[in-house]
Design a protein around this motif. Sequence first.
Motif, short mmCIF file in Angstrom:
data_model
loop_
_atom_site.label_atom_id
_atom_site.label_comp_id
_atom_site.label_asym_id
_atom_site.label_seq_id
_atom_site.Cartn_x
_atom_site.Cartn_y
_atom_site.Cartn_z
N UNK A 20 0.84 -1.20 0.00
CA UNK A 20 0.00 0.00 0.00
C UNK A 20 0.87 1.25 0.00
N UNK A 21 1.90 1.26 0.83
CA UNK A 21 2.78 2.44 0.90
C UNK A 21 3.54 2.63 -0.42
N UNK A 22 3.94 1.54 -1.06
CA UNK A 22 4.63 1.65 -2.34
C UNK A 22 3.70 2.19 -3.42
N UNK A 23 2.45 1.73 -3.42
CA UNK A 23 1.47 2.26 -4.37
C UNK A 23 1.21 3.74 -4.13
N UNK A 24 1.11 4.10 -2.85
CA UNK A 24 0.92 5.51 -2.51
C UNK A 24 2.11 6.35 -2.98
N UNK A 25 3.31 5.82 -2.77
CA UNK A 25 4.51 6.53 -3.23
C UNK A 25 4.50 6.66 -4.75
N UNK A 26 4.01 5.62 -5.44
CA UNK A 26 3.91 5.69 -6.89
C UNK A 26 2.94 6.76 -7.36
N UNK A 27 1.80 6.88 -6.68
CA UNK A 27 0.81 7.91 -7.02
C UNK A 27 1.39 9.31 -6.81
N UNK A 28 2.08 9.47 -5.68
CA UNK A 28 2.68 10.77 -5.39
C UNK A 28 3.76 11.10 -6.43
N UNK A 29 4.58 10.10 -6.77
CA UNK A 29 5.62 10.31 -7.77
C UNK A 29 5.02 10.69 -9.11
N UNK A 30 3.93 10.01 -9.50
CA UNK A 30 3.27 10.32 -10.77
C UNK A 30 2.70 11.73 -10.77
N UNK A 31 2.17 12.14 -9.63
CA UNK A 31 1.60 13.49 -9.51
C UNK A 31 2.65 14.56 -9.79
N UNK A 32 3.88 14.29 -9.39
CA UNK A 32 4.96 15.25 -9.58
C UNK A 32 5.79 14.96 -10.83
N UNK A 33 5.24 14.11 -11.70
CA UNK A 33 5.89 13.85 -12.97
C UNK A 33 7.09 12.93 -12.91
#
Length: 267
Positions: A20-33
């Motif tokens: 879950x934390x890795x997916x959340x980190x992926x979403x945040x990373x995608x948000x910032x390009x």
Amino acid sequence: MFFYLSKIFWFFIQPLNLSIFLLLAGVIAATFGRRRLAVAGSVLAFMILALSTWTSLGALMLNPLEERFPRPSLPEKVDGIVVLGGGFEGAINLVRGGYELNAGGDRMVETAVLARLFPEAKIVVSGGSGELILDGEGDATTAPRLLGALGVAADRLILENKSRNTYENAIFTRQMVAPKPGETWLLVTSAFHMPRAKALFDKAGFATVPWPVDYRTSGREGVGLFRDNAADSLQTTTMAIREWIGLFAYWLSGRIDEPFPGPGDVG
């Protein structure tokens, strides 16, 4: 401090939460390009979940722990039986006042069987509430209701309800029981948990005969896909990772003498 640090570390590292934390980190990373970081986080999360739920990885990790201490023949005389907590649904029993068992309930069932086989033996139930956040009734509080219903007299019970982990199980039980030389005490806990439990009781100066129960593997799972349903596979993998981390953490902290204790290392 060890108790709190171990609970916090485990919260983040257990397979489901880590994914879950890795997916959340992926979403945040995608948000910032940050596309590469987003892909890496998502792929890693998928791999953790896929290996944990669709493969026999958990069983392969758990089985060596379960095989480490084979169940011996019953001694002719048993002075006492120590059962470690972990077999009750503490949160439910706290509210409903019953004795609902969880997947580790074999610990209590086997204790009741042994109590009938050795009617003179004392029964020690060691286990308070080991939860950091959730409220739950400790097993030593619940156990008298179940054991009493199964015919075990209350005057045979010794209840240790302050321990929060296996290290405290061993220390507090040793202090309460003060076993005498020549006495025979059985130690009842889940087979995968026995190496750590036996080592800790020996380190505390409490000699016991290991009596493993609650087996989770057959030993025949082999390497493969879809050997169990996804939920059970995830649980097995989680338990295996937790127990191996626990063994190494206790070894590094000096609480046990070997990273993988066995019959030739302790006793």
